[in-house]
Scaffold this active site. Structure first.
Site, short mmCIF file in Angstrom:
data_model
loop_
_atom_site.label_atom_id
_atom_site.label_comp_id
_atom_site.label_asym_id
_atom_site.label_seq_id
_atom_site.Cartn_x
_atom_site.Cartn_y
_atom_site.Cartn_z
N SER A 1 -30.62 -15.07 -6.88
CA SER A 1 -31.65 -14.07 -7.16
C SER A 1 -31.27 -13.26 -8.38
O SER A 1 -30.21 -13.43 -8.96
CB SER A 1 -31.81 -13.14 -5.96
OG SER A 1 -30.76 -12.20 -5.94
N LYS A 2 -32.18 -12.39 -8.77
CA LYS A 2 -31.95 -11.58 -9.97
C LYS A 2 -30.66 -10.78 -9.90
O LYS A 2 -30.06 -10.47 -10.92
CB LYS A 2 -33.13 -10.62 -10.18
CG LYS A 2 -34.31 -11.29 -10.84
CD LYS A 2 -35.45 -10.32 -11.01
CE LYS A 2 -36.76 -11.05 -11.06
NZ LYS A 2 -37.89 -10.28 -10.61
N ARG A 3 -30.27 -10.46 -8.70
CA ARG A 3 -29.04 -9.68 -8.53
C ARG A 3 -27.82 -10.45 -9.02
O ARG A 3 -26.79 -9.88 -9.33
CB ARG A 3 -28.84 -9.32 -7.06
CG ARG A 3 -29.98 -8.58 -6.44
CD ARG A 3 -29.68 -8.32 -4.97
NE ARG A 3 -28.57 -7.38 -4.83
CZ ARG A 3 -28.73 -6.08 -4.62
NH1 ARG A 3 -29.95 -5.59 -4.52
NH2 ARG A 3 -27.70 -5.28 -4.49
N ASP A 4 -27.93 -11.77 -9.05
CA ASP A 4 -26.79 -12.59 -9.44
C ASP A 4 -26.71 -12.80 -10.95
O ASP A 4 -25.97 -13.66 -11.41
CB ASP A 4 -26.89 -13.95 -8.74
CG ASP A 4 -26.96 -13.82 -7.24
OD1 ASP A 4 -26.09 -13.15 -6.69
OD2 ASP A 4 -27.90 -14.35 -6.63
#
Length: 459
Positions: free
Chosen positions: A238-241
């Site tokens: 996800s974008k968090r990664d």
RNA sequence: GGCCCCAUCGUCUAGCGGUUAGGAUCCAUGGUUUUCAUCCAUGUUACCGGAGUUCGAGUCUCCGUGGGGUCACCA
């Protein structure tokens, strides 16, 4: 002829995982002299945007993946879908279902309460009474009631799914717009797609699509389901990664060659080979060599590949790419000196550009800690001044001249090299590590070198 | 939860019944380099567990365990 396709829904940017399946499809088509189609799955009017389509095509252009024929838009093909829905209806292979969404929700809740699998109960499957008034029906396909749906997956092998797992799913909503699984099957069949290479998350759509193929007498293509890319924790990326938008990689200074090489080795391999040119990928790629297991996303190798490809680029290519990162040395006569001094220590174009800026632009300030370290000896400033004077006298021009000037200075003063190197580097770059001192001075020239020395010693 | 899929160094992977389990990356050490980086060399680290089958199992089978996917009038 092999025909593959990439069929994204335009809900945003091109995802790095999507690029990988697109790459696999593209490689397989190119290897076989076949066709690679790009089809935009935009039947869900509420969620698409033209901007997203643009972003996807832009990403394709950037990595250099070319698609054949026009870009297909499913939203422009509703007439075709309608035709096949009508055909299924008249053939009795699909039927109208008057169950409302609310009724469906109630049914689901009941099933969940009983811990059963949620599925449509088939109540309108054989309905031939008077339809309830005021309800726009959905169209459902008659899926087989028993037996097993089998297909051979190109990467996972034989897959068997009980027909009971596939209910009479909706092929057209109450507003008449056909649904995903239906249009995919129709389009793949009509466009002559022979090999469907797609993400693992579509595995369960396959039996549904096979139901459509069978109902319409279409030839079933080969399927290859590629396992997902997870983050380092093994969870969904996800974008968090970090960057998941392909274009982010462009902005972060990655080369398309590196991205593609990185992606092709994520799940696919050819013995021990790590470096693949596009030509080699095309020559060697085969879906049968795709790994069954999912892989974790880890940027270490990408950085390594990127620095590899940066080193391989010609000076002209690099100087061209650098413009987007605020460095224009296209017409700089010292271009190749500049690049030779910097490109071996840059993992990205961002790093490369900032190293070049460090050389080309005189330092505006010096890091406090670095300054304290370089000038912790009282004598450091005097030493640096003395070195400046010696340069003035010697008037070096070539890198070798500067090199000799440094060597002579060190031996004449009987000092360790670090005594002069540290303060000098700080003077030239404003930092304590970077390109070779002789290289830097050759590039910026004697006058600028002296100026930078004076700047740091005058205070 | 039902169904499906997967399981080798931290990570990407090779392996296709007999290997000192290989490569790459990362990390560490040494060398080259006037620093850093590059480059070169060396090193640490892996077959999820348990039963089978077999003379022999990372490789085949089964059962666990763990992870993932999927169960929409989304795609």
């Amino acid at each position: 002829m092999i025909v593959t396709r990439f069929a994204p829904s335009p809900t945003g940017y091109l995802h790095i995982g999507g690029l990988r399946t697109a790459l696999f499809s593209w490689l397989w088509a190119r290897k076989n002299g076949g066709k690679f189609l790009l089809r935009i799955e935009d039947t869900d009017m509420a969620r698409n945007s033209q901007q997203a389509v643009k972003a996807i095509i832009e990403a394709f252009d950037w990595v250099g993946m070319s698609y054949d024929e026009e870009v297909y838009y499913q939203s422009k093909r509703f007439d075709i879908y309608k035709e096949y829905i009508d055909k299924l209806l008249t053939d009795g292979k699909a039927y109208k279902c008057y169950m409302t969404k609310e009724e469906l929700d109630v049914l689901r809740e009941e099933q969940m309460a009983k811990k059963e699998r949620t599925r449509y109960d088939g109540r309108y499957r054989d309905f031939n009474g008077t339809p309830p008034v005021g309800i726009e029906p959905v169209i459902r396909i008659k899926a087989p009631l028993d037996g097993i749906i089998t297909f051979v997956d190109g990467v996972k092998g034989e897959i068997n799914i009980a027909s009971s797992e596939v209910d009479d799913f909706i092929i057209a909503r109450s507003d008449g717009i056909p649904t995903y699984n239906f249009v995919v099957a129709i389009d793949d069949a009509l466009m002559g797609v022979t090999d469907v290479i797609r993400g693992d998350d579509h595995l369960y759509n396959t039996p549904k699509q096979i139901v459509i193929y069978n109902a319409l007498g279409f030839t079933i293509p080969k399927f290859a389901h590629v396992a997902m890319i997870n983050n380092e924790q093994g969870k969904k990326l996800s974008k968090r990664d970090g960057a998941v938008d392909v274009m982010d990689y462009k902005h972060n200074g990655f080369l398309p060659e590196a991205i593609l090489n990185f992606l092709v080795r994520l799940g696919w391999s050819h013995g021990d080979q790590e470096i693949f040119s596009i030509e080699e990928m095309i020559k060697l790629f085969d879906p049968k060599d795709i790994n069954k297991s999912s892989s974790s996303y880890n940027l270490d190798k990408l950085y390594w590949l990127n620095s590899h490809y940066i080193k391989q680029k010609s000076d002209d290519e690099l100087s061209f790419l650098l413009v987007d990162f605020g460095v224009d040395i296209i017409n700089n006569s010292k271009k190749s000196d500049i690049l030779n001094a910097t490109k071996e220590r840059a993992k990205t174009l961002v790093e490369l550009s900032s190293q070049i800026k460090l050389i080309l632009e005189a330092p505006k300030s010096y890091d406090e800690k670095a300054f304290a370290k370089a000038f912790k000896d009282e004598s450091a400033k005097e030493l640096l001044k003395a070195f400046g004077s010696s340069l003035e006298a010697l008037k070096p021009q070539a890198k070798e001249d500067y090199h000799k000037a440094l060597e002579d200075f060190v031996s004449q003063n009987s000092i360790g090299f670090g005594k002069i190197a540290q303060p000098l580097r700080l003077a030239l770059l404003g930092e304590l590590s970077g390109a070779g001192l002789d290289e830097i001075m050759e590039i910026i020239g004697l006058d600028e070198s002296l100026k930078r020395i004076e700047n740091i010693t005058k205070g």
